[in-house]
Design an enzyme around this catalytic site. Structure first.
Site, PDB file in Angstrom:
ATOM      1  N   ASP A 225      90.848  81.529  79.136  1.00  0.00           N
ATOM      2  CA  ASP A 225      90.157  80.693  78.163  1.00  0.00           C
ATOM      3  C   ASP A 225      89.583  81.481  76.990  1.00  0.00           C
ATOM      4  O   ASP A 225      89.208  82.642  77.110  1.00  0.00           O
ATOM      5  CB  ASP A 225      89.040  79.884  78.835  1.00  0.00           C
TER       6      ASP A 225
ATOM      7  N   GLU B  58      86.946  80.952  82.889  1.00  0.00           N
ATOM      8  CA  GLU B  58      86.060  82.046  83.311  1.00  0.00           C
ATOM      9  C   GLU B  58      84.737  81.980  82.565  1.00  0.00           C
ATOM     10  O   GLU B  58      83.698  82.357  83.097  1.00  0.00           O
ATOM     11  CB  GLU B  58      86.738  83.400  83.085  1.00  0.00           C
TER      12      GLU B  58
END
Length: 432
Positions: free
Chosen positions: A99, A165
């Protein structure tokens, strides 16, 4: 005879490892241009947490081209691929996160991000401002190298490309915790997991590690203090939650400064937000505070939990107020804990790959990583890979999570070599 074979076993392993390392180096050289190209593409088209749909498609398409067994949609957008050597041995997991962040890129790069996304209902710029683009590219490169060396493997490799994350959007769950819940470490059951995080503040060509607690546990909290409202001119008619909050803030700092043995491990108690009242001449009825706790060992974490409850109640009681402590608040991360035995066992591999002079014993940090959820289940080793150009002073290196964040392409080949050699050496030591 048995004693003689045991005596020569380390020498045989050393010779075999050197030969494998030469193959890894050759293949890492051949795939480096692809790794850089993948990194540039992923950097140019980042996506926010739990929204990594196109990123997942890009990664999965490549993994399928290697004829790996690929599963998508894990923890919403995660991608998992398995390389089966066909021979008995351990299951080694390698992890990368996918991400980006709601940060506007300010780098002058041909492959800079101009992407937009939605964060908390707002249209925001999106950037890989923490290096997750390099993590994915390096793991794709590692998958390529290990697939080419399939005949030298003993066991299975599980490549984990993890979403979120940086944390799932409000109201959602995501990241490593959900991947574990959905069985990413099962079928086949993982024996060990390795991970790397690029660092914009460490020189290209270096690898940093720390046995034990290497990144902190995260425990957000909320305190709501209930008092008695009164006119600001008549404070004796009140139970003042603002004064109570002030005493509470100062006292909470003494948990770290006076109750924890800081020569062993650092810890942090931070109040990040405080709200109460709306006029200068009204003592309010209520104050709300939110903050975060960071700890690097389980004993310290347990102590802070106990001390928070003790101090919040004791100070509220002493002021005639009441207080509610919510700990943890909405999420929490365990300690990113490098298994000491595993770290010691794999350190020679890292030193052989990066060079002893470039393998650095680092101090732990109070930042956090949800790689810790995997390490709660299986032994794991998480290390820092240098990404700072050698000609850039550390003082001029941009911080992570900033618009100027930058890491150099040249650091990624070492990451591929480290991950591949860790896998091969662990399998050689534990293969049946």
């Amino acid at each position: 005879m048995r004693k003689l074979s045991m005596l020569f076993a380390p020498l045989v392993f050393s010779v075999a490892a050197a030969a494998q390392s030469a193959d890894v180096d050759r293949l890492a050289d051949s795939v480096e241009a692809d790794v850089i190209a993948w990194r540039h593409h992923l950097h140019q088209y980042p996506e926010l947490s739990n929204r990594e749909f196109k990123t997942a498609e890009y990664v999965a398409k490549f993994l399928r081209s290697l004829d790996l067994e690929v599963t998508t949609g894990v923890a919403k957008t995660g991608v998992v691929a398995v390389l089966d050597s066909g021979k008995p041995g351990p299951v080694v997991a390698l992890r990368a996160d996918m991400d980006g962040l709601p940060v506007p890129e300010q780098n002058d790069l041909a492959w800079r991000s101009t992407q937009r996304g939605e964060f908390k209902g707002q249209d925001v710029p999106v950037m890989h401002a923490c290096g997750h683009d390099t993590h994915m590219a390096m793991l794709m490169g590692t998958a390529s190298v290990l697939t080419a060396m399939k005949d030298q493997l003993k066991g299975k490799v599980k490549f984990i490309f993890q979403p979120a994350e940086e944390g799932a959007p409000p109201g959602e769950k995501g990241g490593a915790e959900v991947m574990v819940q959905e069985g990413v470490l099962k079928n086949p059951d993982v024996d060990v997991i390795f991970g790397l995080h690029i660092s914009a503040n460490a020189d290209v060509g270096t690898v940093s590690y720390n046995p034990g607690g290497t990144m902190a546990a995260v425990d957000p909290f909320k305190i709501v203090i209930h008092g008695k409202q009164a006119h600001g001119a008549y404070p004796w008619k009140s139970v003042d939650p603002i004064t109570t909050a002030a005493q509470m803030i100062m006292s909470l700092q003494t948990i770290v400064s006076r109750e924890l043995k800081l020569i062993d491990d650092a810890a942090v108690v931070t109040i990040g937000s405080i709200h109460g009242g709306n006029r200068s001449n009204i003592i309010p009825n209520e104050v709300e505070m939110v903050g975060t706790i960071r700890t690097l060992n389980h004993a310290a974490r347990e102590h802070v939990y106990e001390a928070m409850a003790r101090k919040v109640k004791g100070i509220a009681d002493s002021m005639g107020a009441t207080a509610e402590l919510t700990l943890p608040l909405d999420y929490n991360y365990p300690i990113t804990f490098n298994d000491p035995a595993l770290t010691a066992k794999m350190l020679p591999t890292v030193e052989r790959t990066a060079g002893k002079e470039n393998t650095i014993l680092a101090k732990p940090v109070t930042g956090a990583e949800d790689f810790s959820f995997y390490q709660e289940q299986v032994p794991g080793l998480f290390m820092w890979l240098g990404g700072k150009p050698l000609d850039v002073p550390v003082a001029d290196s941009p911080a992570h999570h900033t618009p100027e964040f930058y890491v150099d392409d040249s650091g990624m080949k070492l990451g591929v070599r480290v991950m591949a050699n860790l896998t091969l050496d662990y399998m050689a030591q534990h293969g049946e």
